[in-house]
Design a protein around this motif. Sequence first.
Motif, PDB file in Angstrom:
ATOM      1  N   VAL A 325       0.676  -1.541  -0.203  1.00 10.60           N
ATOM      2  CA  VAL A 325       0.122   0.162  -0.207  1.00 10.60           C
ATOM      3  C   VAL A 325       1.234   1.114   0.081  1.00 10.60           C
ATOM      4  O   VAL A 325       0.380   1.600  -0.667  1.00 10.60           O
ATOM      5  CB  VAL A 325      -0.870  -0.137   1.154  1.00 10.60           C
ATOM      6  N   ASN A 326       1.681   0.951   0.885  1.00 12.65           N
ATOM      7  CA  ASN A 326       2.684   2.658   0.745  1.00 12.65           C
ATOM      8  C   ASN A 326       3.540   2.766  -0.649  1.00 12.65           C
ATOM      9  O   ASN A 326       3.647   3.606  -1.444  1.00 12.65           O
ATOM     10  CB  ASN A 326       3.874   1.950   1.280  1.00 12.65           C
ATOM     11  N   ALA A 327       3.471   1.798  -2.144  1.00 15.62           N
ATOM     12  CA  ALA A 327       4.232   1.864  -2.885  1.00 15.62           C
ATOM     13  C   ALA A 327       3.114   2.033  -3.517  1.00 15.62           C
ATOM     14  O   ALA A 327       3.606   3.032  -4.486  1.00 15.62           O
ATOM     15  CB  ALA A 327       4.914   0.329  -3.347  1.00 15.62           C
ATOM     16  N   LYS A 328       2.033   2.504  -3.048  1.00 16.87           N
ATOM     17  CA  LYS A 328       0.974   2.446  -4.615  1.00 16.87           C
ATOM     18  C   LYS A 328       0.101   3.988  -3.642  1.00 16.87           C
ATOM     19  O   LYS A 328      -1.479   4.020  -4.743  1.00 16.87           O
ATOM     20  CB  LYS A 328      -0.087   1.553  -4.336  1.00 16.87           C
ATOM     21  N   SER A 329       0.222   4.201  -3.273  1.00 15.50           N
ATOM     22  CA  SER A 329      -0.696   5.704  -3.216  1.00 15.50           C
ATOM     23  C   SER A 329      -0.234   6.582  -1.979  1.00 15.50           C
ATOM     24  O   SER A 329       1.842   6.685  -2.229  1.00 15.50           O
ATOM     25  CB  SER A 329      -1.328   5.257  -0.499  1.00 15.50           C
ATOM     26  N   VAL A 330      -0.361   7.709  -1.443  1.00 16.43           N
ATOM     27  CA  VAL A 330      -0.241   8.788  -1.249  1.00 16.43           C
ATOM     28  C   VAL A 330      -0.635   9.016   0.257  1.00 16.43           C
ATOM     29  O   VAL A 330      -1.676   8.858   0.625  1.00 16.43           O
ATOM     30  CB  VAL A 330      -0.979  10.318  -2.197  1.00 16.43           C
ATOM     31  N   GLY A 331      -0.200   9.378   1.623  1.00 20.16           N
ATOM     32  CA  GLY A 331      -0.184   9.258   2.897  1.00 20.16           C
ATOM     33  C   GLY A 331      -0.118  10.973   2.960  1.00 20.16           C
ATOM     34  O   GLY A 331       0.130  12.258   2.997  1.00 20.16           O
ATOM     35  N   LEU A 332      -1.630  11.058   3.475  1.00 18.34           N
ATOM     36  CA  LEU A 332      -2.370  12.517   4.423  1.00 18.34           C
ATOM     37  C   LEU A 332      -1.996  12.477   5.500  1.00 18.34           C
ATOM     38  O   LEU A 332      -3.226  11.748   5.956  1.00 18.34           O
ATOM     39  CB  LEU A 332      -3.244  12.707   3.783  1.00 18.34           C
ATOM     40  N   GLU A 333      -1.186  13.395   6.243  1.00 18.98           N
ATOM     41  CA  GLU A 333      -1.705  13.076   7.758  1.00 18.98           C
ATOM     42  C   GLU A 333      -2.522  14.804   8.378  1.00 18.98           C
ATOM     43  O   GLU A 333      -2.522  15.389   7.891  1.00 18.98           O
ATOM     44  CB  GLU A 333      -0.252  13.026   8.441  1.00 18.98           C
TER      45      GLU A 333
END
Length: 632
Positions: A325-333
């Motif tokens: 999922v990390n490799a395929k995603s953008v993370g919003l905190e």
Amino acid sequence: MLLPLLGAAPPQGAGAAPSARLQNAFAAAAAEYQVPQSVLLGVAYLQSRWDAHGGAPSVTGGYGPMHLTDARTALARTVTHDHASGDARGDDSRAPLRAAEPVPTEAQLPARLKTLVRAARLTGIPAARLRSDAAANVRGGAALLAAAQKGLGKPLSAAPSDWYGAVATFSGADDTATAATYANDVFAVIRDGERRTTDAGQAVTLAADPTAAPRAAQLRAAGLRKADTSGTECPRTVSCEWIPAPYEEFGDGDYGNHDLADRPKDQSIDYIVIHDTEATWEQTLKLVQDPTYLAWHYSLRSTDGHIVQSIRTKDVGWHAGNWYVNAKSVGLEHEGFLAQPDSWYTEAMYRSSARLVTYLGKKYGIPLDRQHILGHDTVPGPTTSTIPSMHTDPGPYWDWAHYFALMGRPFHATAGARSDVVTIKPDFARNKPQFTGCAKAGEACAPHGSSAVRVYTAPSEDAPLVKDIGLRPGGQDSTIDVNDMASRVSTGQQYAVAERRGEWTAIWYLGQKAWFKNPRKQPTAVPARGLVVTPKAGASEVPVYGRAYPEAAAYPAGMTPQAISPLPYKLLAGQRYVTGGRTTGEYFYSPTFDTSTHTVVKGKDVYYEIQFAHRIEYVRAADVQVVPVTKS
């Protein structure tokens, strides 16, 4: 001084309807502090949508309709959940990361997190009353707006446009772009008008005023800094600043806190993951700049919706606890150091986040649905051993229905009443499932609107809750703890219907029937269309996976293939699960700091993402068949 009111206030006095008390409070506070009522209503809407949240603080310690912040008090009941417990990278090539730093003392907190204390001084109203009494809270907000207007050397004018600078100052933003974005949003609310019934049953109306115009020149007197926006990937409708996460080696090949990549050229971006930070804004920025910690792409501030980008979207952050999922995603905190699960999120942050997600979805072709806009709490454990340590943010009190409505993708019925697929859709304000553990283990949480719907083993609230053998391998019972994800579904998620009995609906969930109450007068789900997967003919069961990795033959010589590890779950014959789409197995190989070794391994095996429980999972296409749902 009599101020023109943009919305005619209900009649004052003892005869006023109980549901009009908050509207009356806005009118009275506006008159007392000589603030245009439309300005007071517009600011409160952007803070809280006029909700009082039963006196519970927001994720940044803000109370009441005006979101008056009192971090010192809220900190006394804080329960935090450390991002570094376990490996947020979700890959075994690195050791677990160190813990986050403790929450700072009150003296270290910025003024924007202590506005309730100042409101108490200005009004003479005790702080406890400002926290718990909505009418007093509105008076405190009016006093702060009047003080901001005076501080800018402006008169207490009856014209809303004369208050643009004061509104921008009220936001607490320290840079011009963020203050202007906040004020522009408030004035958009004033121009368009709003009407809603709050979580306390209060009917509030702000009549539209098309003449209310922003006057950006008023910001010159505020003395705010100019943020560095160079290189940011954000829509023009938000305030976005560039504060980079370092890409550094810090000893014997060890490095953090993200990987350089070339997305979407080398691999597609399929997901956006919604988190809360479990840290103050200042700590959040400090941590994302620490090469030994984690990194994510964007951080969003609660009080004003300001966005900081720290990683290019082409690169891979370590944020989700699942390397696929990390490799395929953008993370919003999303800022939330006061991460009480019964805390709430400001409208300013919801709006900025929704605009950013809409922008990223369009840029990368990411569908705006719950199968691709994931909460961290819906990211699957990549292997069996990781399931119990997966995170539970942003929690059951994130308003998914409102969030998607802001993106222009509201959840609604898309099929007839007897469809074999449903979209979970409770009324957020009226849906108040009981939870425990918000402040203390086993202790009941305050009633609060929620996106979560609980599921049972039979059509009765007296029946046992559904069990999750992955979360509790010993077969222990599920609980109603706020962080127990075993027996709940969430707004926007879609499931295949297994059975209906009166007011109850059963769905396929974790390899079993899971029942939730779905009364006609107050439904918790609506019928939908979609595609479902079921085991191929002749198969009694098929394995379920937490990642979609390629087959061993796809790896180049010298590279050890990643194990295709089935989870302890099974998709049984006759069961059906809604699919979010198909994907080909991929693995981003990046065990060292040297990017010359980085490779995206692409296989031939095809997977389907499915809504298997609260979290998504994957099944191999070779094991299942896809069935369209057309019943209406």
